[in-house]
Design an enzyme around this catalytic site. Structure first.
Site, mmCIF file in Angstrom:
data_model
loop_
_atom_site.group_PDB
_atom_site.id
_atom_site.type_symbol
_atom_site.label_atom_id
_atom_site.label_comp_id
_atom_site.label_asym_id
_atom_site.label_seq_id
_atom_site.Cartn_x
_atom_site.Cartn_y
_atom_site.Cartn_z
ATOM 1 C CB CYS A 2 -0.955 0.118 1.088
ATOM 2 S SG CYS A 2 -2.280 -1.162 1.406
ATOM 3 N NE ARG A 27 4.748 1.616 0.173
ATOM 4 C CZ ARG A 27 5.740 1.501 0.899
ATOM 5 N NH1 ARG A 27 6.957 1.821 0.609
ATOM 6 N NH2 ARG A 27 5.638 1.067 2.212
ATOM 7 C CD1 TRP A 75 -0.023 -6.267 -2.739
ATOM 8 C CD2 TRP A 75 -0.522 -7.039 -0.784
ATOM 9 N NE1 TRP A 75 0.428 -7.617 -2.629
ATOM 10 C CE2 TRP A 75 0.098 -8.111 -1.305
ATOM 11 C CE3 TRP A 75 -0.763 -6.993 0.689
ATOM 12 C CZ2 TRP A 75 0.177 -9.291 -0.554
ATOM 13 C CZ3 TRP A 75 -0.818 -8.289 1.193
ATOM 14 C CH2 TRP A 75 -0.372 -9.375 0.594
ATOM 15 C CG ASN A 101 0.778 0.949 4.441
ATOM 16 O OD1 ASN A 101 0.566 -0.351 4.277
ATOM 17 N ND2 ASN A 101 1.920 1.307 3.928
ATOM 18 N N GLY A 102 -1.423 -0.692 6.584
ATOM 19 C CA GLY A 102 -1.366 -1.591 7.748
ATOM 20 C C GLY A 102 -2.450 -2.594 8.029
ATOM 21 C CD GLU A 492 17.143 -13.756 -5.569
ATOM 22 O OE1 GLU A 492 16.533 -14.476 -4.570
ATOM 23 O OE2 GLU A 492 16.726 -13.002 -6.024
ATOM 24 C CE LYS A 496 13.747 -12.110 -8.064
ATOM 25 N NZ LYS A 496 14.485 -12.014 -6.770
ATOM 26 C CD GLU A 499 10.118 -12.678 -6.364
ATOM 27 O OE1 GLU A 499 10.096 -12.208 -5.126
ATOM 28 O OE2 GLU A 499 11.154 -12.412 -6.977
ATOM 29 C CG HIS A 515 18.967 -37.524 -0.199
ATOM 30 N ND1 HIS A 515 19.721 -38.604 -0.049
ATOM 31 C CD2 HIS A 515 20.358 -36.653 -0.234
ATOM 32 C CE1 HIS A 515 20.778 -38.867 0.103
ATOM 33 N NE2 HIS A 515 21.496 -37.541 -0.017
ATOM 34 C CE LYS A 614 11.666 -3.444 -4.538
ATOM 35 N NZ LYS A 614 12.507 -4.768 -4.864
HETATM 36 C C1 G6P Z 1 8.761 -8.800 -0.427
HETATM 37 C C2 G6P Z 1 9.580 -8.438 -1.976
HETATM 38 C C3 G6P Z 1 10.696 -9.477 -2.057
HETATM 39 C C4 G6P Z 1 11.722 -8.975 -0.749
HETATM 40 C C5 G6P Z 1 11.020 -9.494 0.263
HETATM 41 C C6 G6P Z 1 11.922 -8.886 1.699
HETATM 42 O O1 G6P Z 1 8.331 -10.342 -0.466
HETATM 43 O O2 G6P Z 1 8.485 -8.793 -3.038
HETATM 44 O O3 G6P Z 1 11.440 -8.906 -3.224
HETATM 45 O O4 G6P Z 1 12.958 -9.768 -0.931
HETATM 46 O O5 G6P Z 1 9.716 -8.799 0.449
HETATM 47 O O6 G6P Z 1 11.975 -7.551 1.634
HETATM 48 P P1 G6P Z 1 12.829 -6.599 2.344
HETATM 49 O O7 G6P Z 1 12.634 -5.297 1.817
HETATM 50 O O8 G6P Z 1 13.026 -6.913 3.809
HETATM 51 O O9 G6P Z 1 14.336 -6.854 1.698
#
Ligand code: G6P
Length: 619
Positions: A2, A27, A75, A101-102, A492, A496, A499, A515, A614
């Site tokens: 948000c 956001r 969001w 927001n929250g 990672e 990616k 996501e 395993h 984000k």
């Molecule tokens: C969200 C984002 C990720 C990020 C994670 C942790 O899930 O989409 O890209 O890695 O939060 O965020 P931070 O700001 O704590 O690195």
């Protein structure tokens, strides 16, 4: 998670608010809304499901005049994403409009209480409960808005950043925060009169002023056009605002000719990392200087264990940091999911150092994890990208990434920035503890310095990924494998892909295949293997052999001039040779590009993937 924008001043608020919403759209992007008070004193609220552009479309014929306003990009947490649940929310009399927001955790009991008193609600949201509660307080205590907000927030359990307009008081803007970030920008209009901006982060503000105030938890602020800015806490004790000058370049907030922020940020990595190591890595004197360590040298010398708390991509970089710090500085490191750590009763010793790794510096779980660690007496160190963020302010010391704002929801340059920063940290501690020979230390510093150029080389030599990615759009699953430092890179790479393309992908330590996951291999399964000609090369070759004999498709990341793995692979990405500990910084680049181009080929919105945000400021 948000985004909030606000404005009060002499200018028309609508263009400022819409531009701000576009900047904050990363956001949250399931719905958006705006509220304005025009010169006649009408308080309007316009909302639309979908992106900010849908909101713009929907208000084309509407009156959007006014020099005060608040806006929101959502969001969803409570209530499905639609125009009714979008913010701003009116109070019952429509005299107030509020963005939030929250999460208000006790919203159900508050709502039930107000319903008993005859109040009615239009939406399913916790936010509507908040605005109604403020109005309820105003009516029952016959008080002004500011006092009503104080009274309401005293009854609230949860996290909030709010901004609120009152129809009958078009000359004032009220806001408050607890747990969710809110920044006040202090500016001057052309005729020298005061104006104020609000933002969930600095991105909607920097265009107009670089003077900001980071509102603290449980602070409420009131601003007006005569330049009044009063801040108190919930108990009405006056607080002294601290004006901070922020440095953010507007170019960093634009795509700069790239079709997406994500691609821009992938290509920015060499320069971003040069900035990250500038002044910290001294190649001439073969030295590493991190003021966050130097200022607390004794803590690091005495430290017997480091615990790193993080979420998502930051958790992956933390794992690489663990390997590096343990190898270089000989301190045991535990890496914890912040969301798990915060709800356990972890054992923390007084000589432990707890490191929070977070791009945004606002992730609710990471913040809560370090607050728990602090309550148990740990020394806190923050590794954040966003300057002035909650985690940066809550920690005893720390290091900023300095890689510039990251807008793409899928983290790229912040990941490599975190890995670099953790490596600097490992080297800085190793220097203090003298755990590395001079020869090894110098060799690592020299190699470190070359990494940005090697990243550039990697970007330049993997340009065909866009065409190759097309072949994989039909795939339903991917497996990513790596060993040692490259196991977190496999995690990672898989994250990616998940996501932004919505293809299921799993990362594994290569030797764990046998395993269980090996049962998944058939001719349909692409397996991405990170196989640099270093460390456990021969063992990874054997792992590839096992996959090939089960007809899996091999996509490998290999060192330049490698022929063995290349010969076994259906497709290869090349990286220059480097020491094991630095391979992740190069190997992750083709994996970022692979996920980007697969997602593009599938027609996904890579900068704003579905269901993700984000900055996750709620748990
Ligand atoms: C969200 C984002 C990720 C990020 C994670 C942790 O899930 O989409 O890209 O890695 O939060 O965020 P931070 O700001 O704590 O690195």
């Amino acid at each position: 998670m948000c985004g909030i924008v606000g404005y009060i001043g002499e200018q028309q608020a609508y263009p400022i608010l819409i531009k701000g919403l576009h900047r904050l759209e990363y956001r949250g992007y399931d719905s958006a809304g705006i509220s304005l008070i025009n010169d006649k004193g009408d308080l309007s609220v316009y909302k639309a499901k979908g992106k900010v552009s849908m909101l713009e479309e929907s208000v084309k014929e509407k009156d959007v005049t006014g020099t005060i306003g608040i806006a929101h990009t959502r969001w969803a947490t409570h209530g499905e994403p639609n125009a009714v649940n979008a913010h701003p929310h009116y109070s019952q009399s429509k005299n107030l409009a509020l963005v939030h927001n929250g999460i208000i955790e006790n919203y159900k009991s508050l709502r039930a209480e107000m319903e008993k008193n005859g109040m009615t609600f239009c939406s399913d949201t916790d936010t509507e409960v908040l605005v109604q509660l403020v109005e309820y307080m105003q009516n029952s205590h016959k008080c002004d808005l500011y006092t009503a907000v104080q009274l309401a927030l005293k009854n609230v359990i949860g996290a909030y950043a709010i901004a609120i307009l009152e129809k009958s008081k078009p000359d004032q803007l009220v806001c408050a925060r607890k747990g969710s970030p809110l920044i006040i920008g202090v500016g001057k209009s052309d005729n020298g009169r005061a104006e104020f901006y609000l933002g969930s982060d600095a991105t909607p503000i920097v265009e107009y002023t670089n003077q900001v105030i980071y509102l603290k938890d449980e602070e409420i602020a009131i601003m007006d056009r005569r330049g009044r800015l009063d801040i108190t806490n919930l108990s009405n004790v006056k607080q002294t605002p601290q004006l901070v000058t922020i440095q953010m370049n507007l170019d960093q907030l634009e795509k700069g000719g790239f079709p997406h922020f994500m691609l821009k940020e992938i290509w920015e990595q060499p320069n971003a990392l040069r900035t990250c190591i500038r002044g910290r890595l001294n190649v001439t004197d073969k030295d590493v200087l991190l003021s966050g360590i130097i200022d607390h040298k004794e803590k690091f010398l005495k430290c017997r264990r480091i615990i790193i708390c993080a979420c998502g991509t930051s958790w992956h970089s933390a794992l690489i940091g663990k390997y590096f710090i343990e190898e270089a500085a000989q301190i045991p490191v535990e890496v914890e999911y912040a969301s798990e750590f915060r709800y356990r009763n972890p054992v923390i010793y007084p000589d432990d150092i707890v490191i929070a790794v977070s791009q945004s510096g606002e992730t609710a779980d990471t913040l809560a994890a370090i607050q728990l660690a602090k309550s148990k007496g740990a020394f806190l160190y923050g590794i954040c990208n966003v300057i002035g963020s909650s985690i940066a302010r809550a920690t005893d010391s720390g290091t900023y990434l300095h890689v510039g704002p990251e807008i793409g929801v899928a983290s790229t340059k912040a990941f490599t920035g975190q890995v670099i920063t953790l490596a600097l940290l490992g080297l800085a501690i190793a220097k203090e503890k003298k755990t590395l020979s001079d020869e090894m230390f110098h060799m690592l510093v020299d190699e470190f310095q070359m990494i940005p150029d090697k990243m550039q080389w990697t970007l330049e030599h993997n340009k065909g990924i866009d065409k190759f990615a097309q072949m994989f759009t039909y795939c339903k699953n991917f497996i990513y494998l790596g060993r040692g430092y490259n196991y977190p890179v496999a995690l990672e790479g898989a994250l990616k892909l998940k996501e932004i393309s919505y293809i299921h992908a799993e990362g594994y330590p290569a030797a764990e295949m046998k395993h269980g996951p090996i049962a998944l291999i058939d001719e349909e399964m692409p397996v991405v293997v990170i196989a640099p000609k270093r460390g456990m090369y021969e063992k990874v070759v054997s792992n590839i052999q096992e996959i090939k004999s089960r007809k899996g498709k091999i996509i490998s990341v290999v060192t330049q001039h490698d022929t063995v793995v290349k010969g076994m692979s259906d497709y290869t990405f090349v990286i220059p040779d480097t020491r094991d500990c630095f391979v992740p910084l190069l190997a992750v680049i083709p994996l970022q590009l692979l996920s980007y181009y697969v997602a593009i080929a599938k027609g996904r919105n890579v900068d704003q993937p579905r269901n993700l945000a984000k900055s996750v400021t709620v748990e």
